[in-house]
Design a protein around this motif. Sequence first.
Motif, PDB file in Angstrom:
ATOM      1  N   VAL A   1       0.856  -1.131  -0.012  1.00 37.52           N
ATOM      2  CA  VAL A   1      -0.011   0.066   0.041  1.00 37.52           C
ATOM      3  C   VAL A   1       0.835   1.308   0.039  1.00 37.52           C
ATOM      4  CG1 VAL A   1      -1.848   1.255   1.223  1.00 37.52           C
ATOM      5  CG2 VAL A   1      -1.769  -1.245   1.323  1.00 37.52           C
ATOM      6  N   ARG A   2       0.812   2.136  -0.900  1.00 41.89           N
ATOM      7  CA  ARG A   2       1.411   3.482  -1.056  1.00 41.89           C
ATOM      8  C   ARG A   2       1.214   4.504  -0.145  1.00 41.89           C
ATOM      9  NH1 ARG A   2       6.685   2.517  -3.361  1.00 41.89           N
ATOM     10  NH2 ARG A   2       6.432   0.779  -4.843  1.00 41.89           N
ATOM     11  N   GLY A   3       2.280   5.294   0.142  1.00 44.13           N
ATOM     12  CA  GLY A   3       1.934   6.575   1.070  1.00 44.13           C
ATOM     13  C   GLY A   3       3.109   7.639   0.512  1.00 44.13           C
ATOM     14  N   ASP A   4       2.949   8.710   1.079  1.00 42.62           N
ATOM     15  CA  ASP A   4       3.765   9.912   0.704  1.00 42.62           C
ATOM     16  C   ASP A   4       4.830  10.135   1.712  1.00 42.62           C
ATOM     17  OD1 ASP A   4       2.146  11.398   2.135  1.00 42.62           O
ATOM     18  OD2 ASP A   4       1.436  12.641   0.849  1.00 42.62           O
ATOM     19  N   TRP A   5       5.082   9.433   2.848  1.00 38.57           N
ATOM     20  CA  TRP A   5       5.711   9.708   3.907  1.00 38.57           C
ATOM     21  C   TRP A   5       5.006  10.598   5.087  1.00 38.57           C
ATOM     22  CZ3 TRP A   5       9.407   6.346   3.211  1.00 38.57           C
ATOM     23  CH2 TRP A   5      10.121   6.409   2.044  1.00 38.57           C
ATOM     24  N   SER A   6       3.860  10.734   4.741  1.00 37.97           N
ATOM     25  CA  SER A   6       3.418  11.999   5.657  1.00 37.97           C
ATOM     26  C   SER A   6       2.434  10.949   6.733  1.00 37.97           C
ATOM     27  CB  SER A   6       2.462  12.847   5.117  1.00 37.97           C
ATOM     28  OG  SER A   6       1.278  12.137   4.312  1.00 37.97           O
ATOM     29  N   PRO A   7       2.054  11.365   8.031  1.00 38.14           N
ATOM     30  CA  PRO A   7       1.088  10.750   8.705  1.00 38.14           C
ATOM     31  C   PRO A   7      -0.087  10.624   8.087  1.00 38.14           C
ATOM     32  CG  PRO A   7       2.695  12.325  10.085  1.00 38.14           C
ATOM     33  CD  PRO A   7       2.641  12.495   8.579  1.00 38.14           C
TER      34      PRO A   7
END
Length: 349
Positions: free
Chosen positions: A222-228
């Motif tokens: 699952v991809r995120g962008d480093w942010s909480p």
Amino acid sequence: MSQVPDAVRAPTMTDVARVAGVSHQTVSRVLSQHPNVSPATRAAVMEVVERLGYRRNSAARALATRRTHTLGVIAANTTLHGPASTLTGVQEAARDRGYLVSAVTLRTPTQAALSEAMQHLGTWGVEGVIVVTSQRDTVRALAALDAPCPIVTVEGGDTLDLPGVSLDQNLGARMITEHLLAAGHSTVWHVAGPENWLESEARVAGWERALREAGAVVPPPVRGDWSPLSGYQAGQQLAGRVLASSGQGPGLTAVFVANDQMALGVLRAFREVGVRTPEDVAVAGFDDIPEAEFFPPPLTTIRQDFTKLGQTSIALLLDHIEGRADEPRQLTVAPELIVRASTARRRPA
């Protein structure tokens, strides 16, 4: 004639030599840390330097030696913990070696921005440049750059014909994944960072390799962008899977999150729907930010030694500046697994 210089003017090297009773050349050798000076003479000269408050004229020294003792640093994404901490480590290591640092942060990772930053540093007469970046766009721009001085990359991968230093991201991801498998989990899900980041790609590769070597199923990341926030959104997706599979086999019981900030978001999403950590799902992060040990629960993670990254990159750059290295070596810094309560061993159902 007094041996102490006039208080109304700054003391000179000649004043230091006269008061210490040595030659001007001896004082110069002491200040440049030349090896051919006895310890007693060095101590006597430095005592006079401190007593008189003598400070070297950097501009005059640069003219005489053609050395400015100034290094440049170009960094991107310094609002994030990793790049910001790496930048700090590089700056501290440079100062420890007696070098001034001129730093430029990139707003956008483009060829034009990188060229402009290099030109700016050139006006300061830097002897070499450290480039701190893990984004593919910046690395591509760096490959096309005609640099006027030695360059060392930090977290820039090994695809460039340039010396570089990086944490072993792949190994860190394998360590986390193997730790979770050893704790009794049949597989480990992954919340990954952005696809255009080399660090993110290396962590995905390490996680996947550990699962395949263990014969475990490799779930889709699952991809995120480093942010909480992106971690929270990923946590909502994963929590839905946990609840849907409740009582229907092993399901989703462990998650490796690619950085600690996203892990914070995952933990909150789990708590909101009653998924307990680690009783229902173990969660691990990456970076060991200062807050990680105070997360509810304290977070298992991978610690990056940013001080060592800085020291290694500065040492490598100086090797190239001073002619001690010719080949573009790639050096790695070992990660450290920090185990805390968020990944307590799973109890059999």
